[in-house]
Design a protein around this motif. Structure first.
Motif, PDB file in Angstrom:
ATOM      1  N   VAL A  61       0.864  -1.174   0.000  1.00 26.32           N
ATOM      2  CA  VAL A  61       0.000   0.000   0.000  1.00 26.32           C
ATOM      3  C   VAL A  61       0.900   1.223   0.000  1.00 26.32           C
ATOM      4  O   VAL A  61       1.641   1.455   0.960  1.00 26.32           O
ATOM      5  CB  VAL A  61      -0.910   0.018   1.251  1.00 26.32           C
ATOM      6  CG1 VAL A  61      -1.743   1.286   1.289  1.00 26.32           C
ATOM      7  CG2 VAL A  61      -1.782  -1.220   1.297  1.00 26.32           C
ATOM      8  N   PRO A  62       0.875   2.005  -1.098  1.00 24.53           N
ATOM      9  CA  PRO A  62       1.724   3.200  -1.148  1.00 24.53           C
ATOM     10  C   PRO A  62       1.326   4.190  -0.071  1.00 24.53           C
ATOM     11  O   PRO A  62       0.147   4.428   0.178  1.00 24.53           O
ATOM     12  CB  PRO A  62       1.445   3.774  -2.542  1.00 24.53           C
ATOM     13  CG  PRO A  62       0.820   2.666  -3.318  1.00 24.53           C
ATOM     14  CD  PRO A  62       0.108   1.810  -2.317  1.00 24.53           C
ATOM     15  N   GLY A  63       2.334   4.765   0.565  1.00 23.02           N
ATOM     16  CA  GLY A  63       2.090   5.745   1.615  1.00 23.02           C
ATOM     17  C   GLY A  63       2.396   7.146   1.145  1.00 23.02           C
ATOM     18  O   GLY A  63       2.727   7.380  -0.013  1.00 23.02           O
ATOM     19  N   VAL A  76       6.277   2.197   1.179  1.00 21.45           N
ATOM     20  CA  VAL A  76       5.185   1.285   0.865  1.00 21.45           C
ATOM     21  C   VAL A  76       5.040   0.343   2.044  1.00 21.45           C
ATOM     22  O   VAL A  76       6.034  -0.124   2.602  1.00 21.45           O
ATOM     23  CB  VAL A  76       5.492   0.495  -0.433  1.00 21.45           C
ATOM     24  CG1 VAL A  76       4.416  -0.533  -0.712  1.00 21.45           C
ATOM     25  CG2 VAL A  76       5.654   1.435  -1.611  1.00 21.45           C
ATOM     26  N   THR A  77       3.809   0.051   2.444  1.00 20.61           N
ATOM     27  CA  THR A  77       3.549  -0.859   3.550  1.00 20.61           C
ATOM     28  C   THR A  77       3.136  -2.216   3.016  1.00 20.61           C
ATOM     29  O   THR A  77       2.254  -2.302   2.152  1.00 20.61           O
ATOM     30  CB  THR A  77       2.432  -0.299   4.461  1.00 20.61           C
ATOM     31  OG1 THR A  77       2.816   0.995   4.910  1.00 20.61           O
ATOM     32  CG2 THR A  77       2.206  -1.197   5.652  1.00 20.61           C
ATOM     33  N   VAL A  78       3.770  -3.266   3.533  1.00 22.55           N
ATOM     34  CA  VAL A  78       3.460  -4.640   3.141  1.00 22.55           C
ATOM     35  C   VAL A  78       3.088  -5.415   4.395  1.00 22.55           C
ATOM     36  O   VAL A  78       3.739  -5.275   5.429  1.00 22.55           O
ATOM     37  CB  VAL A  78       4.670  -5.325   2.459  1.00 22.55           C
ATOM     38  CG1 VAL A  78       4.319  -6.739   2.025  1.00 22.55           C
ATOM     39  CG2 VAL A  78       5.156  -4.517   1.281  1.00 22.55           C
ATOM     40  N   VAL A 113       3.655  -6.001   9.830  1.00 25.08           N
ATOM     41  CA  VAL A 113       3.544  -4.842   8.949  1.00 25.08           C
ATOM     42  C   VAL A 113       4.950  -4.293   8.736  1.00 25.08           C
ATOM     43  O   VAL A 113       5.625  -3.912   9.693  1.00 25.08           O
ATOM     44  CB  VAL A 113       2.624  -3.765   9.561  1.00 25.08           C
ATOM     45  CG1 VAL A 113       2.460  -2.607   8.591  1.00 25.08           C
ATOM     46  CG2 VAL A 113       1.281  -4.361   9.943  1.00 25.08           C
ATOM     47  N   VAL A 114       5.382  -4.262   7.472  1.00 26.36           N
ATOM     48  CA  VAL A 114       6.739  -3.844   7.128  1.00 26.36           C
ATOM     49  C   VAL A 114       6.664  -2.640   6.191  1.00 26.36           C
ATOM     50  O   VAL A 114       5.881  -2.632   5.244  1.00 26.36           O
ATOM     51  CB  VAL A 114       7.508  -5.001   6.430  1.00 26.36           C
ATOM     52  CG1 VAL A 114       8.914  -4.572   6.048  1.00 26.36           C
ATOM     53  CG2 VAL A 114       7.527  -6.233   7.322  1.00 26.36           C
ATOM     54  N   GLU A 115       7.504  -1.629   6.467  1.00 23.02           N
ATOM     55  CA  GLU A 115       7.607  -0.505   5.542  1.00 23.02           C
ATOM     56  C   GLU A 115       8.829  -0.724   4.661  1.00 23.02           C
ATOM     57  O   GLU A 115       9.855  -1.229   5.122  1.00 23.02           O
ATOM     58  CB  GLU A 115       7.674   0.834   6.278  1.00 23.02           C
ATOM     59  CG  GLU A 115       8.921   1.044   7.095  1.00 23.02           C
ATOM     60  CD  GLU A 115       8.938   2.375   7.828  1.00 23.02           C
ATOM     61  OE1 GLU A 115       7.901   3.056   7.913  1.00 23.02           O
ATOM     62  OE2 GLU A 115      10.012   2.730   8.333  1.00 23.02           O
TER      63      GLU A 115
END
Length: 151
Positions: A61-63, A76-78, A113-115
């Motif tokens: 998910v682009p931040g 980006v969050t994965v 949750v990884v950035e």
């Protein structure tokens, strides 16, 4: 404090509600401080492997927050799922919708949750939490549903 149904007083269980949330923001801050002070090398903190970068591309998910290291790209969050109860899904990147679907039919599992920065390969675990039904409850719910369907 638990939530209860107003009319029956029964405890409401929501398998999609995060439980046992762990925030890793202090570790993140320490990693960035170590990098800026020279205690850590760029290669030590910007080490996302190709699987994480691909997951960021297809499931991320682009931040709106720029990378704290290179400032070239937004983070980006994965989300990755882990647990014995989810079978082959364990160890894979999933969208929020997929995680909710898994939580509704499986016992508890963990979400990490990884950035990630796709430019410089910075990555950091920012949060983990559990979702799903309490141990053993998902199977009981499935059995009860099958019994009701046969009546």
């Amino acid at each position: 404090m638990d939530e209860r149904h107003a009319s029956s007083g029964e405890i409401k269980l929501d398998p999609t509600e995060p439980k046992r949330v762990i925030d890793y923001s202090l570790r993140r801050r320490a990693s960035l401080e170590a990098l800026s002070s020279g205690e850590a090398a760029l290669e030590e903190v910007c080490d996302a492997d190709r699987y994480l970068l691909r997951a960021a591309e297809f499931h991320g998910v682009p931040g709106t927050v720029p990378c704290p290291v290179c400032r070239k790209d937004n983070l980006v969050t994965v989300k990755w799922v882990y647990g014995n109860s989810i079978g082959d899904a364990a160890g894979s990147a999933r969208t929020d919708e997929e995680i909710e679907e898994l939580a509704r039919v499986h016992d508890e599992f963990t979400v990490h949750v990884v950035e990630v920065c796709r430019s410089c390969r910075w990555n950091h675990l920012i949060e983990s939490y559990d979702v799903g039904w309490p141990a053993g409850l998902a199977a009981k719910i499935r059995r009860a549903g099958k019994l009701r369907g046969q009546a």
